[in-house]
Design an enzyme around this catalytic site. Sequence first.
Site, PDB file in Angstrom:
ATOM      1  N   LYS A 579      -5.446   8.308  -3.825  1.00 14.29           N
ATOM      2  CA  LYS A 579      -6.273   7.118  -3.541  1.00 14.29           C
ATOM      3  C   LYS A 579      -7.708   7.450  -3.175  1.00 14.29           C
ATOM      4  O   LYS A 579      -8.537   6.545  -3.070  1.00 14.29           O
ATOM      5  CB  LYS A 579      -5.635   6.323  -2.388  1.00 14.29           C
ATOM      6  CG  LYS A 579      -4.320   5.679  -2.745  1.00 14.29           C
ATOM      7  CD  LYS A 579      -3.696   4.987  -1.560  1.00 14.29           C
ATOM      8  CE  LYS A 579      -2.994   5.974  -0.650  1.00 14.29           C
ATOM      9  NZ  LYS A 579      -1.800   6.575  -1.263  1.00 14.29           N
ATOM     10  N   ASP A 678      -4.522   4.668   5.260  1.00 14.11           N
ATOM     11  CA  ASP A 678      -3.934   4.573   3.930  1.00 14.11           C
ATOM     12  C   ASP A 678      -3.875   3.120   3.461  1.00 14.11           C
ATOM     13  O   ASP A 678      -4.214   2.805   2.318  1.00 14.11           O
ATOM     14  CB  ASP A 678      -2.527   5.183   3.948  1.00 14.11           C
ATOM     15  CG  ASP A 678      -1.927   5.284   2.565  1.00 14.11           C
ATOM     16  OD1 ASP A 678      -2.533   5.942   1.705  1.00 14.11           O
ATOM     17  OD2 ASP A 678      -0.860   4.697   2.344  1.00 14.11           O
ATOM     18  N   LYS A 682      -5.886   1.034   0.381  1.00 17.89           N
ATOM     19  CA  LYS A 682      -5.195   0.230  -0.630  1.00 17.89           C
ATOM     20  C   LYS A 682      -5.795  -1.171  -0.737  1.00 17.89           C
ATOM     21  O   LYS A 682      -6.014  -1.674  -1.842  1.00 17.89           O
ATOM     22  CB  LYS A 682      -3.704   0.154  -0.292  1.00 17.89           C
ATOM     23  CG  LYS A 682      -2.968   1.482  -0.445  1.00 17.89           C
ATOM     24  CD  LYS A 682      -1.514   1.380  -0.014  1.00 17.89           C
ATOM     25  CE  LYS A 682      -0.786   2.705  -0.172  1.00 17.89           C
ATOM     26  NZ  LYS A 682       0.617   2.650   0.280  1.00 17.89           N
ATOM     27  N   GLY A 797       8.014   6.672  -1.944  1.00 18.33           N
ATOM     28  CA  GLY A 797       9.044   7.597  -2.379  1.00 18.33           C
ATOM     29  C   GLY A 797       8.601   8.340  -3.622  1.00 18.33           C
ATOM     30  O   GLY A 797       7.918   7.781  -4.494  1.00 18.33           O
TER      31      GLY A 797
END
Length: 815
Positions: A579, A678, A682, A797
Amino acid sequence: MHILKFGGSSLASSERIKLAAKTIQEHLKKDSVIAVFSAFGGVTNDLLHMADLAAAGDEEFKKILETNEKRHLDAARELVPVTSQSGILSRIKSEFNRLETLFEGVFLLNELSEKTKHVISGYGEILSTAIISEYFKSLGVSTELVDSRELIVCKNIHEKVFVNYEKTNQNLQEYFSAKQVELFVVPGFVAKNDLGVPSTLGRGGSDFTAAIIAGALQTEKVWIYTDVNGMFTANPNLVPHAYSLKNISYEEAMELSHFGAKVLYPPTLQPVLDKNIEIHIKNTFDPDEEGTLISKSSEKNFRWVTGITHIDSIKLLNIEGSGMVGISGFSKRFFEVLFQQNINVVLITQASSEHSICIAVKDLEAEAAKEAIDEAFENEIKAKKIKPVQIEDEVAIIALVGDRMKSHHGLSGKMFSALGNNNINIRAIAQGSSERNISAVISKADVTKALNTLHEQFFEVPSKELNLFITGVGNVGSRLMGQIKKQEAYLLDKLRLKIRVLGISNSRKMLFDENGIDLDNWESVLNEGEKADKLEFFNRVNTLNYRNSIFVDNTASPEISGWYKNYLANSISVVTCNKIACADALENYQNLQNLSREYGASFLYETNVGAGLPIIDTLQNLVNSGDRIIKIQAVLSGSLNFVFNNYDTTQPFYKVVEQAMKEGYTEPDPKIDLSGVDVARKILILARESGLELELDDIEREDFLSQESLNSQNNEEFFRILEADENVFQEIYENANNNHAELKYVAQLEDGKAKVGLQEVGATHPFANLSGSDNIVLFFTDRYPEQPLIVKGAGAGAEVTASGIFADIIRIGKK
């Protein structure tokens, strides 16, 4: 009469000569044979190299001469019985004595004339045929050794060969009609001029010899035996998927050979064309293979494009200026200058405005051409009516060839579109009115990529080859490799996609394999790889210059994300779950988007938000279709969702975080997740995809961690502080529990502002009852003002992240 020709590769060893002999014996069962032979493989190159060494005063030529003499003597001893060897061994030594005398003369004079070069270069054929003739006699075949220098008459002017067909045909007809033997052994390449001085037919001239004889005797066919199964759709050394052509016309063969197809010497077609003599290109080492038939018509060839070829030993010359416009006779003067200098023009293109003329010539002739043209137009240059000739080197010509191209619309568009999609810049274009050839000048560095791109476009079953270069092969990367391996057959069968992994790297090692890395044992092979280096990794990817190249970043490294601009600027697509780049300074984010558009390279980062969920794709579709984003509400951290779904104070908070880290839900540094950085990244990415110009500092962040934990220097210290802050987490949990609410870390974008923070949500809220590491995004838009468009599912995941990256790779393949 069967006329056969065998090239140097077919005669490189005694074993190969015996194999060629078997083929000749099969032909002898049907008719008498004229067999034309080249020199033993590599000998002509050695002869010319020795001549250059001698002219330069380098006595190294003596060692090479000695090696070649031994090679020929050894071949004679292996092929000819002991009882018959004395004559041929004496002949070989005699010829090498003459050669030594010639080289000594060149050495003493320090001069190598064209006449001497022709005499020296023809000795390879004289030697090979002398040995082969004796070999056939030992096999009991009625054999005659022919001296083609006494039969073929030509003259050489500046490397161009002009055959006197009237004299040559008369000589050949008289000679062969008067002889009654089974086998004529003929040296190729060599001839004589009108004065009886030995000459040659040009490199590759043994093909020409066979065709001249066939034309003179008006046979039905001529067989040319080489080391491949005929003429190919492209150079198989550069295009692995190239295959042999069964049927092509004389004109197609001429175009292909002129443009670099080395299987056939271009002038070979001259003596057979008007007489409709078929040429069969066959493989000495696999004579049962069909090979290629060259004849008057190629109707049996069903493809619009017959072949793709190239020339790389050229340079471009460009002359331009306003003084050319509307001036009659300018082109005449221009090309007359080149004619006077005996310079052959390979390609011509002129702008319709008459402002410029661009030509391609052999690279060794470029400087002479420039000097001659600049001198001829000296007055115009001084008056600044035209500019001095500009030379552009490091270029090559690629060409599509085919008789049926003129009957099919859109081939040029397909050609240029395929090249453009792989960022192969076209410097000049030429197409004859026959429409049998479309030529384009490109950078020499792009030749292999261009040939493979065009071959994929015009010759292969509709499919696309994607070439991956993957950095980061840990948790996510290893699963990606497994998914690619598992879906290999499916993708080829259903989507016509062939995915090859050509390069991989972790923080310690990197590995490259142009044939594709074996995905069954890549880990052990990588361990034996070279030291990882980000600059070298990029340089290798760029130098390999494969079409449809994709750089895949499975890391969270700011340093690696800094290389995206280099890849995109070289038309290498980027797929990433990292990112950092998209959440970097707005200027850098916009630069990457611009580079992607400018250089035609995809930049995909679906996994930046929601792992494998189609969140960014959904948002882009809404925006691209004209919808307006009113508000976005989201739970975007699979790791935080996992933590707060599993924390119920029965075990310490830090233990739940450790479990999330162990199961791969967090970044290697879990503080990035728990600090909300994080999630802030986003929502920033979603804001930018919505059209807002925000920076990371514009995102309001409400921390639930203590400042001490946020300032920790490593994971060990971070977890120690979390353990000490347990009472704070218990209090947060109890407050939510007392309010019959769940804890969710929520991101929101509304009215051009964004914020992230821990919130309590009631049981009826869409965010309630999110299980495990699920993410959810609510899109409120003009089309969905009350009931939002919802995207929900596993948002963290390694497996789902890898699948999201895989989906982006497939998306590029389907473009």
